[in-house]
Design an enzyme around this catalytic site. Sequence first.
Site, mmCIF file in Angstrom:
data_model
loop_
_atom_site.group_PDB
_atom_site.id
_atom_site.type_symbol
_atom_site.label_atom_id
_atom_site.label_comp_id
_atom_site.label_asym_id
_atom_site.label_seq_id
_atom_site.Cartn_x
_atom_site.Cartn_y
_atom_site.Cartn_z
ATOM 1 N N GLY B 85 35.112 46.468 39.056
ATOM 2 C CA GLY B 85 36.433 46.938 39.454
ATOM 3 C C GLY B 85 36.239 48.177 40.301
ATOM 4 C CB SER B 117 30.700 44.871 40.616
ATOM 5 O OG SER B 117 31.217 45.365 41.812
ATOM 6 C CB ALA B 118 32.472 49.143 38.809
ATOM 7 C CG HIS B 154 29.944 43.384 45.715
ATOM 8 N ND1 HIS B 154 30.326 42.116 45.366
ATOM 9 C CD2 HIS B 154 30.447 44.198 44.748
ATOM 10 C CE1 HIS B 154 31.042 42.164 44.244
ATOM 11 N NE2 HIS B 154 31.121 43.413 43.847
ATOM 12 C CD GLU B 189 29.214 39.032 47.130
ATOM 13 O OE1 GLU B 189 29.611 37.911 47.422
ATOM 14 O OE2 GLU B 189 29.984 39.970 46.825
#
Lengths: 238, 238
Positions: B85, B117-118, B154, B189
């Site tokens: 997020g 991700s985060a 990413h 990714e």
Amino acid sequence: MRLLLLSNSTAPGQGYLEHAMDTLTETLAGVRRLVFVPFALADHDAYTAKAAEALAPLGIEVVGLHTGDPVRLLRSAQAVFVGGGNTFRLLRALYTRELLALIRGRVANGTVYIGSSAGTNLACPTIRTTNDMPIVQPPAFDASGLVPFQINPHYLDPVPGDPHMGETREERIGQFLEENDVPVLALREGTWLRRRGSSLTLGGSDAGARLFRRGSHPSEVATGTDLSWLLTITARFH
Amino acid sequence: MRLLLLSNSTAPGQGYLEHAMDTLTETLAGVRRLVFVPFALADHDAYTAKAAEALAPLGIEVVGLHTGDPVRLLRSAQAVFVGGGNTFRLLRALYTRELLALIRGRVANGTVYIGSSAGTNLACPTIRTTNDMPIVQPPAFDASGLVPFQINPHYLDPVPGDPHMGETREERIGQFLEENDVPVLALREGTWLRRRGSSLTLGGSDAGARLFRRGSHPSEVATGTDLSWLLTITARFH
């Protein structure tokens, strides 16, 4: 107060600032001496030389803010131009040198302010809608507040079917609005904002801008639109 | 120390975490109870339910860190999963709740750490190589330091001829290296990192990763490469 806030400094296939030369000429009418703020990039001398070369046809003397006593330089200039690059690096440099309030004060007193990209982010209340990587940590995200709303430069529309799974720009701005009740004007490349006193207008290419507000669908803003009402909003950051 | 750090949580055309289910099953072998950290998104209940649904086939009970006393929850779980997020929102929430040191301590003592991700940014010494918009201001950029280098999730390669004039990801990481002497492993990714004690390996899709170091050209890292040497580097942030 006279501001020119560019989404980007360079357009594809054109030289530095070339796409905005007409509006720069108009905004800088009567200006003989301009202070360039090069702190968003690493090489301050080279960056200042690039700006000086681009503005030479206008007969303007360009002085880098890193080349002398910044207080004296800012007081002796009729315009300040904050170049693009990394917004976090730019903001940290201005906090370290304690120059943010001075720039704000000079612009409030009539010094012309020109920003592009990171320099446009710097004109907002905070840098919370920058696209840049947080490569260094400024002591705060508060910026110069020359306008009371947020701008997102280099705005990119979502690409249908894009296989990349990172957030789109629209999603990122949506996350900003989940946390803050502040309008975000997303400037597509080639566009800019001009403020003269209490008047604010969208200029530049026909690409236009997109306005994001909490609780509303984003709306299109055509180039030439009078956006003066955006100068009267109340920002609520959380 | 057991870590699984995913570049992304969802692959095109697949369900949440589906592309990584084999490595999740292996990493979570023996785990019955997992704490999910939903703070990177706004709706904590919905996000936790999504993670619980994805991990249900593995017979794992998923509990949201927002649903009870976080200290007790973290002590009673065998694994912690930090969802993706907005990295700034995630980090601020952990500082506000004073949970960063506790998570670090639990993972050092054997609790499995999964990030996407985060959540992967959070495993680095700082969040200085996140792609996210700084929508809120955490008190510092320092994160949990479960690995001593920086990761860029990413990761997107530069697109030749792209008319967009904002910085490419490669340029942004280059700016990070101008300011900091710390390697950045850019995860395309579909890829991930697995750490088991002093062993570190790149896994996932054939896309592989790209390693950026100050003073060197970026180099390609093939999936399956042993990267354990990256756990021994000294990071120099400025």
